[in-house]
Design a protein around this motif. Structure first.
Motif, PDB file in Angstrom:
ATOM      1  N   GLU A  94      -5.116  -3.223 -11.978  1.00 47.79           N
ATOM      2  CA  GLU A  94      -5.735  -2.579 -12.987  1.00 47.79           C
ATOM      3  C   GLU A  94      -4.938  -1.617 -13.980  1.00 47.79           C
ATOM      4  O   GLU A  94      -5.028   0.219 -13.030  1.00 47.79           O
ATOM      5  CB  GLU A  94      -7.252  -1.809 -11.935  1.00 47.79           C
ATOM      6  CG  GLU A  94      -7.868  -2.936 -11.772  1.00 47.79           C
ATOM      7  CD  GLU A  94      -8.895  -2.591 -10.753  1.00 47.79           C
ATOM      8  OE1 GLU A  94      -9.169  -1.485 -10.956  1.00 47.79           O
ATOM      9  OE2 GLU A  94     -10.029  -3.124 -10.225  1.00 47.79           O
ATOM     10  N   LEU A  95      -4.933  -1.085 -14.659  1.00 46.24           N
ATOM     11  CA  LEU A  95      -4.185   0.223 -15.234  1.00 46.24           C
ATOM     12  C   LEU A  95      -5.303   1.121 -15.958  1.00 46.24           C
ATOM     13  O   LEU A  95      -5.564   2.731 -15.852  1.00 46.24           O
ATOM     14  CB  LEU A  95      -3.247   0.024 -16.612  1.00 46.24           C
ATOM     15  CG  LEU A  95      -2.433  -1.090 -15.966  1.00 46.24           C
ATOM     16  CD1 LEU A  95      -1.269  -1.670 -17.144  1.00 46.24           C
ATOM     17  CD2 LEU A  95      -1.117  -0.429 -15.538  1.00 46.24           C
ATOM     18  N   GLN A 147      -3.985   1.481  -2.996  1.00 48.58           N
ATOM     19  CA  GLN A 147      -3.150   1.412  -4.366  1.00 48.58           C
ATOM     20  C   GLN A 147      -1.564   1.670  -4.296  1.00 48.58           C
ATOM     21  O   GLN A 147      -0.793   2.134  -3.698  1.00 48.58           O
ATOM     22  CB  GLN A 147      -3.922   3.244  -4.605  1.00 48.58           C
ATOM     23  CG  GLN A 147      -4.310   3.248  -5.640  1.00 48.58           C
ATOM     24  CD  GLN A 147      -5.130   4.932  -5.802  1.00 48.58           C
ATOM     25  OE1 GLN A 147      -4.456   5.478  -4.381  1.00 48.58           O
ATOM     26  NE2 GLN A 147      -6.370   5.166  -6.666  1.00 48.58           N
ATOM     27  N   ILE A 148      -1.172   1.581  -5.498  1.00 51.41           N
ATOM     28  CA  ILE A 148      -0.054   1.706  -5.897  1.00 51.41           C
ATOM     29  C   ILE A 148       0.517   3.307  -6.544  1.00 51.41           C
ATOM     30  O   ILE A 148       0.388   3.569  -7.120  1.00 51.41           O
ATOM     31  CB  ILE A 148       1.012   0.334  -6.192  1.00 51.41           C
ATOM     32  CG1 ILE A 148       0.601  -0.286  -7.100  1.00 51.41           C
ATOM     33  CG2 ILE A 148       0.946  -0.566  -4.475  1.00 51.41           C
ATOM     34  CD1 ILE A 148       1.617  -0.963  -8.024  1.00 51.41           C
ATOM     35  N   VAL A 149       1.924   2.897  -6.366  1.00 52.25           N
ATOM     36  CA  VAL A 149       2.446   4.649  -7.027  1.00 52.25           C
ATOM     37  C   VAL A 149       4.007   3.851  -8.524  1.00 52.25           C
ATOM     38  O   VAL A 149       4.236   3.336  -7.539  1.00 52.25           O
ATOM     39  CB  VAL A 149       2.748   5.922  -6.831  1.00 52.25           C
ATOM     40  CG1 VAL A 149       3.310   7.473  -7.310  1.00 52.25           C
ATOM     41  CG2 VAL A 149       2.446   6.293  -5.796  1.00 52.25           C
ATOM     42  N   VAL A 150       3.562   3.928  -9.138  1.00 51.85           N
ATOM     43  CA  VAL A 150       4.096   3.389 -10.444  1.00 51.85           C
ATOM     44  C   VAL A 150       5.139   4.643 -11.227  1.00 51.85           C
ATOM     45  O   VAL A 150       3.900   5.403 -11.458  1.00 51.85           O
ATOM     46  CB  VAL A 150       3.828   2.517 -11.515  1.00 51.85           C
ATOM     47  CG1 VAL A 150       5.014   1.992 -12.408  1.00 51.85           C
ATOM     48  CG2 VAL A 150       2.490   1.665 -11.357  1.00 51.85           C
ATOM     49  N   LYS A 151       6.117   4.609 -10.580  1.00 50.56           N
ATOM     50  CA  LYS A 151       6.733   5.786 -11.599  1.00 50.56           C
ATOM     51  C   LYS A 151       7.923   5.312 -12.746  1.00 50.56           C
ATOM     52  O   LYS A 151       8.663   4.247 -12.400  1.00 50.56           O
ATOM     53  CB  LYS A 151       8.436   6.421 -10.379  1.00 50.56           C
ATOM     54  CG  LYS A 151       8.914   7.464 -10.978  1.00 50.56           C
ATOM     55  CD  LYS A 151       9.749   7.933  -9.593  1.00 50.56           C
ATOM     56  CE  LYS A 151      10.527   9.117 -10.085  1.00 50.56           C
ATOM     57  NZ  LYS A 151      11.795   9.278  -9.287  1.00 50.56           N
ATOM     58  N   VAL A 152       7.824   5.885 -13.689  1.00 48.57           N
ATOM     59  CA  VAL A 152       7.903   5.420 -14.713  1.00 48.57           C
ATOM     60  C   VAL A 152       9.415   6.610 -14.787  1.00 48.57           C
ATOM     61  O   VAL A 152       9.369   7.812 -15.746  1.00 48.57           O
ATOM     62  CB  VAL A 152       6.788   5.133 -16.173  1.00 48.57           C
ATOM     63  CG1 VAL A 152       7.878   5.194 -17.751  1.00 48.57           C
ATOM     64  CG2 VAL A 152       5.870   4.257 -15.902  1.00 48.57           C
ATOM     65  N   VAL A 153      10.355   5.779 -15.428  1.00 50.00           N
ATOM     66  CA  VAL A 153      11.636   6.560 -16.088  1.00 50.00           C
ATOM     67  C   VAL A 153      12.480   6.301 -17.005  1.00 50.00           C
ATOM     68  O   VAL A 153      12.337   5.390 -17.018  1.00 50.00           O
ATOM     69  CB  VAL A 153      12.740   6.375 -14.601  1.00 50.00           C
ATOM     70  CG1 VAL A 153      14.166   7.599 -14.652  1.00 50.00           C
ATOM     71  CG2 VAL A 153      12.198   6.362 -13.121  1.00 50.00           C
ATOM     72  N   ILE A 156      -1.760   3.465  -9.260  1.00 48.73           N
ATOM     73  CA  ILE A 156      -2.576   1.874 -10.459  1.00 48.73           C
ATOM     74  C   ILE A 156      -3.065   0.751  -9.059  1.00 48.73           C
ATOM     75  O   ILE A 156      -2.419   1.118  -7.766  1.00 48.73           O
ATOM     76  CB  ILE A 156      -1.059   1.208 -10.546  1.00 48.73           C
ATOM     77  CG1 ILE A 156      -0.962   1.482 -11.590  1.00 48.73           C
ATOM     78  CG2 ILE A 156      -2.319  -0.182 -11.102  1.00 48.73           C
ATOM     79  CD1 ILE A 156      -1.155   1.895 -12.424  1.00 48.73           C
ATOM     80  N   LYS A 157      -4.084   1.034  -9.017  1.00 47.41           N
ATOM     81  CA  LYS A 157      -5.034   0.154  -8.037  1.00 47.41           C
ATOM     82  C   LYS A 157      -4.851  -1.472  -8.139  1.00 47.41           C
ATOM     83  O   LYS A 157      -4.549  -1.554  -9.539  1.00 47.41           O
ATOM     84  CB  LYS A 157      -6.297   0.177  -8.063  1.00 47.41           C
ATOM     85  CG  LYS A 157      -7.206   1.325  -7.586  1.00 47.41           C
ATOM     86  CD  LYS A 157      -8.482   2.004  -7.797  1.00 47.41           C
ATOM     87  CE  LYS A 157      -9.491   2.916  -7.694  1.00 47.41           C
ATOM     88  NZ  LYS A 157     -10.968   2.872  -7.835  1.00 47.41           N
ATOM     89  N   GLU A 173       1.149  -1.463   0.281  1.00 50.62           N
ATOM     90  CA  GLU A 173       0.119  -0.035  -0.166  1.00 50.62           C
ATOM     91  C   GLU A 173       0.768   1.387  -0.211  1.00 50.62           C
ATOM     92  O   GLU A 173       1.576   1.253   0.836  1.00 50.62           O
ATOM     93  CB  GLU A 173      -1.065   0.280   1.560  1.00 50.62           C
ATOM     94  CG  GLU A 173      -1.790   1.641   1.193  1.00 50.62           C
ATOM     95  CD  GLU A 173      -2.765   1.448   0.506  1.00 50.62           C
ATOM     96  OE1 GLU A 173      -3.407   2.977  -0.300  1.00 50.62           O
ATOM     97  OE2 GLU A 173      -3.960   0.024   0.715  1.00 50.62           O
ATOM     98  N   GLY A 174       0.842   1.936  -1.286  1.00 47.54           N
ATOM     99  CA  GLY A 174       1.325   3.092  -0.972  1.00 47.54           C
ATOM    100  C   GLY A 174       3.415   3.474  -1.188  1.00 47.54           C
ATOM    101  O   GLY A 174       3.423   4.519  -1.638  1.00 47.54           O
ATOM    102  N   LYS A 175       3.046   2.469  -1.913  1.00 45.42           N
ATOM    103  CA  LYS A 175       4.882   2.400  -2.038  1.00 45.42           C
ATOM    104  C   LYS A 175       5.112   2.862  -3.692  1.00 45.42           C
ATOM    105  O   LYS A 175       4.258   2.179  -4.110  1.00 45.42           O
ATOM    106  CB  LYS A 175       5.408   0.795  -2.140  1.00 45.42           C
ATOM    107  CG  LYS A 175       5.459   0.639  -0.612  1.00 45.42           C
ATOM    108  CD  LYS A 175       6.312  -0.685  -0.167  1.00 45.42           C
ATOM    109  CE  LYS A 175       6.830  -1.248   1.651  1.00 45.42           C
ATOM    110  NZ  LYS A 175       7.356  -2.183   1.147  1.00 45.42           N
ATOM    111  N   THR A 176       5.996   3.292  -3.788  1.00 45.10           N
ATOM    112  CA  THR A 176       6.096   3.138  -5.004  1.00 45.10           C
ATOM    113  C   THR A 176       7.542   2.565  -5.442  1.00 45.10           C
ATOM    114  O   THR A 176       8.421   2.004  -5.125  1.00 45.10           O
ATOM    115  CB  THR A 176       6.635   4.522  -5.016  1.00 45.10           C
ATOM    116  OG1 THR A 176       6.484   5.530  -4.655  1.00 45.10           O
ATOM    117  CG2 THR A 176       7.359   5.363  -6.151  1.00 45.10           C
ATOM    118  N   TYR A 177       6.602   2.218  -6.635  1.00 46.34           N
ATOM    119  CA  TYR A 177       7.864   1.012  -7.646  1.00 46.34           C
ATOM    120  C   TYR A 177       7.491   1.824  -9.068  1.00 46.34           C
ATOM    121  O   TYR A 177       7.656   2.261  -9.400  1.00 46.34           O
ATOM    122  CB  TYR A 177       7.141  -0.463  -8.238  1.00 46.34           C
ATOM    123  CG  TYR A 177       6.550  -0.298  -6.577  1.00 46.34           C
ATOM    124  CD1 TYR A 177       7.042  -2.090  -6.163  1.00 46.34           C
ATOM    125  CD2 TYR A 177       5.435  -1.406  -6.216  1.00 46.34           C
ATOM    126  CE1 TYR A 177       6.573  -2.088  -5.244  1.00 46.34           C
ATOM    127  CE2 TYR A 177       4.919  -1.490  -4.993  1.00 46.34           C
ATOM    128  CZ  TYR A 177       5.765  -2.341  -4.665  1.00 46.34           C
ATOM    129  OH  TYR A 177       5.128  -2.654  -3.171  1.00 46.34           O
TER     130      TYR A 177
END
Length: 148
Positions: free
Chosen positions: A115-116, A139-145, A128-129, A73-77
């Motif tokens: 669920e994108l 919910q998680i956070v996806v960081k696109v680098v 993202i859920k 929950e709430g982590k950033t990947y």
């Protein structure tokens, strides 16, 4: 006629329920399609037992998924992708890419749980859920680098 439902039947009930239905409906529809069996003492007890086992199994699964939910929950990947001019991605970030990023942190997650909504086609952070179980949706956070 009393019947024990073997499978979920729309507008009638769930598997394991004991229902009173019209004789013709039971004889001509439910029983031939193996959706139900005639209710007697043995069938009724077996259905109640099966329903109790299914509820225990579901409760155990929800408990495990809540533990998994608290760990993500709430982590950033971070997902690294190749980009072109103006930080445009070559293709898009898929659920499989996100699942691999999560797996690299030590958490096993099925890509079908993500669920994108719409494809990720730009650099940035996206929420993202993750639908783990009924009522467990962290919910998680996806960081696109981008990388050249």
């Amino acid at each position: 006629m009393k019947v024990v439902l073997q499978k979920d039947v729309l507008n009638l009930g769930d598997a394991g329920d004991v229902k009173e239905v019209a004789d013709g409906y039971a004889r001509n529809f439910l029983i031939p399609r193996r959706l139900a069996v005639r209710a007697n003492d043995g069938n009724t007890k077996a259905a109640i037992h099966q329903k109790r086992l299914a509820e225990l199994k579901r409760d155990k699964r929800v408990k495990v998924m809540k533990e998994l939910s608290s760990s993500i929950e709430g982590k950033t990947y971070e997902v690294k992708v190749k980009v072109g001019e103006n930080d445009k991605l070559f293709g898009s970030v898929t659920a499989n890419d996100i699942a691999l990023a999560i797996k690299n942190t030590g958490v096993e997650l099925d890509k079908r749980k993500l669920e994108l909504g719409e494809p990720i086609k730009s650099v940035g952070e996206f929420k993202i859920k993750v639908r783990l179980a009924e009522g467990v949706v962290p919910q998680i956070v996806v960081k696109v680098v981008g990388q050249a």
